[in-house]
Design an enzyme around this catalytic site. Structure first.
Site, PDB file in Angstrom:
ATOM      1  N   SER A  99      -4.230   2.212   1.527  1.00  0.00           N
ATOM      2  CA  SER A  99      -2.958   2.506   0.648  1.00  0.00           C
ATOM      3  C   SER A  99      -2.585   3.916   0.906  1.00  0.00           C
ATOM      4  O   SER A  99      -2.020   4.325   1.893  1.00  0.00           O
ATOM      5  CB  SER A  99      -3.184   2.528  -0.842  1.00  0.00           C
ATOM      6  OG  SER A  99      -1.937   2.683  -1.552  1.00  0.00           O
ATOM      7  N   ASP A 243       4.477   3.922  -0.253  1.00  0.00           N
ATOM      8  CA  ASP A 243       3.347   4.739  -0.010  1.00  0.00           C
ATOM      9  C   ASP A 243       3.052   3.929   1.265  1.00  0.00           C
ATOM     10  O   ASP A 243       3.950   3.235   1.791  1.00  0.00           O
ATOM     11  CB  ASP A 243       2.343   4.375  -1.306  1.00  0.00           C
ATOM     12  CG  ASP A 243       2.390   2.816  -1.499  1.00  0.00           C
ATOM     13  OD1 ASP A 243       2.860   2.030  -1.120  1.00  0.00           O
ATOM     14  OD2 ASP A 243       1.447   2.232  -2.467  1.00  0.00           O
ATOM     15  N   ASP A 245       0.943   1.462   2.321  1.00  0.00           N
ATOM     16  CA  ASP A 245       1.050   0.054   2.542  1.00  0.00           C
ATOM     17  C   ASP A 245       2.295  -0.331   1.975  1.00  0.00           C
ATOM     18  O   ASP A 245       2.379  -1.868   1.950  1.00  0.00           O
ATOM     19  CB  ASP A 245       0.102  -0.574   2.031  1.00  0.00           C
ATOM     20  CG  ASP A 245      -0.552  -0.313   0.436  1.00  0.00           C
ATOM     21  OD1 ASP A 245       0.159   0.747  -0.103  1.00  0.00           O
ATOM     22  OD2 ASP A 245      -1.199  -1.297  -0.043  1.00  0.00           O
ATOM     23  N   ASP A 247       3.553  -1.111  -0.935  1.00  0.00           N
ATOM     24  CA  ASP A 247       3.549  -2.251  -2.030  1.00  0.00           C
ATOM     25  C   ASP A 247       4.094  -1.377  -3.357  1.00  0.00           C
ATOM     26  O   ASP A 247       4.435  -1.787  -4.328  1.00  0.00           O
ATOM     27  CB  ASP A 247       2.445  -2.568  -2.379  1.00  0.00           C
ATOM     28  CG  ASP A 247       1.118  -1.602  -2.739  1.00  0.00           C
ATOM     29  OD1 ASP A 247       1.384  -0.439  -2.514  1.00  0.00           O
ATOM     30  OD2 ASP A 247       0.197  -2.052  -3.309  1.00  0.00           O
TER      31      ASP A 247
END
Length: 454
Positions: A99, A243, A245, A247
């Site tokens: 992340s 961010d 990743d 999501d």
């Protein structure tokens, strides 16, 4: 002898430094353990742009295939794209990403078919125990015929699914600056936004897991400074930051001012309730603004308050049949996305809401941003339980004040509230305070901090 993976296996995922804390050998064991615990006969895997991600992902696939499981690799993807594949194909899945963590980190977010989460209470602790027991000897040999490992591109299908959930065909032209932070938003945004009446100004779309421009964590104000400046320079209608990743999404208005995730939660909740005939349950965690349950009720819905954390939100979504859920951390969950979180779908809702009327974003969200909030303030403490007890002792018994311990300690009065929660991984207490006006919030915040840090 068994190894201790307590610093690697967290409450919701696997996350640690590569190769110091884990490597491809361990990833292969995680793949074998994952399929044994979930009972899957086929899985889907994906990975982000970190240098270590392709190797870790392939090692996991080898571990799973060696136990007779067919693996579909979707390659480079956002975390919500992996959730899409898990939901659309009905497969258990594993996403390789850390992340917003720095470049030396990597991790695994795992789910059962339909993007159902795998956390400490839903299989992750069993996976950890198996991997620990296999570290010295390796995974037991399987009698099964080895499974296949094949590749499949899902980006267009993922994009089409999201676009089918939000109607953007009649919105007015908008100019939007998007900061992908060298993360997976640079991979997904061009396809999802293609053909929409948007002038896209891309920032840091080059996939680079060393994060050369700034950390891919838009909740830290330092990481949206570039976006704020660019929105003002471009005279854009809004800015969106993802961010690492992709999501989570974070929004700034036409002035370059941050829009609180609580305001976005309220805005999307109103739209999802309208889509569902003014009926439905909306989940919000206990540190989102008072404005969220107010807006939900005003639009005919039923608000349900939960603990902080995606496993709690997703579990409550499934139990209550909720149509939407939102968190202060800019995670947004949708029933029409298998109860999983997708920042991209939230971003499309914001674009549709803004483009469906003539006003500015700041004017649009003002109706959803009704109170003065402190944001999350972290304090390092030696004794989390002792400090929480001191706060409880200071406030219990006061007239017109209620206490609850759903998650940490929440203290609520007529005109203000605050919550203090311990970190699960660090010696920190996290304070969030809100009040009907700024002076009251400041007073409440400072009183609570004096006890926390006393």
């Amino acid at each position: 002898m068994t190894a201790d993976l307590s610093q690697l296996v967290k409450a919701y995922d696997v996350r640690g430094v590569v190769p110091d804390q884990w490597d491809e050998t361990l990833a292969e064991l995680f793949g074998a353990a994952f399929v044994q615990v979930t009972g899957a006969d086929a899985i889907v895997t994906g990975h982000d742009m970190r240098p270590s991600s392709p190797g870790l992902s392939r090692a996991f696939a080898r571990g799973a295939a060696a136990r007779g499981v067919d693996v579909t690799e979707i390659g480079l993807c956002s975390t919500d794209q992996l959730y899409y594949a898990s939901g659309a194909f009905g497969l258990a899945g594993a996403m390789f990403t850390a992340s917003h963590n720095p470049a030396q980190y990597n991790g695994i977010k795992m789910c059962r078919p339909g993007a159902a989460p795998v956390g400490q209470d839903t299989g992750l602790s069993e996976i950890r125990e198996l991997v620990e027991s296999w570290i010295d000897s390796g995974a037991p040999t399987s009698d099964a015929t080895p499974g296949t490992i094949t590749q499949r591109d899902t980006l267009e299908d993922y994009s089409a699914h999201l676009r089918g959930l939000v109607d953007l065909t009649s919105v007015r032209p908008l100019k939007v600056v998007v900061d992908a932070g060298n993360g997976m938003g640079g991979h997904t945004v061009p396809t999802v936004f293609a053909g929409l009446p948007l002038t896209l100004v891309p920032m840091y779309f080059e996939l680079d897991g060393t994060f050369p421009n700034h950390e891919a964590n838009p909740l830290d104000p330092a990481n949206i400074v570039d976006l704020q400046k660019r929105v003002r320079e471009e005279d854009a209608d809004l800015g969106i930051a993802f961010d690492g990743d992709a999501d989570r999404c974070f929004v700034v208005d036409e002035r370059g001012e941050p829009v609180s995730p609580s305001a976005i939660t309220a805005l999307v909740a109103a739209r999802e309730l309208a889509r569902n005939g003014g009926k439905g349950t909306v989940i919000h965690n206990l540190i989102t603004s008072w404005s969220v349950p107010e807006v939900v009720r005003e639009n005919g819905g039923t608000p349900v308050r939960t603990r902080v954390g995606h496993s709690f939100i997703k579990a409550e979504m499934a139990t209550s049949g909720a149509i939407f859920g939102g968190e202060h951390s800019a995670h947004y969950y949708f029933k029409d996305f298998w109860n999983a979180d997708t920042g991209m779908l939230a971003a499309l809702h914001v674009l549709a809401a803004l483009g469906g009327q003539e006003g500015t974003l700041s004017a649009l969200v003002a109706q959803y941003d009704r109170y003065a909030g402190s944001g999350e303030i972290n304090s390092t403490v030696d004794d989390q339980a002792g400090r929480l007890a001191a706060i409880k002792a200071a406030y219990e018994g006061r007239e017109d004040i209620t206490l609850d311990e759903l998650d940490g300690l929440t203290v609520t009065a007529t005109d203000w509230w605050f919550n203090v929660r311990p970190s699960n991984t660090e010696p920190l207490l996290r304070l969030n305070a809100e009040a009907r006006d700024e002076p009251t919030m400041t007073k409440v915040r400072d009183e609570a901090l004096a006890i926390i840090r006393g």
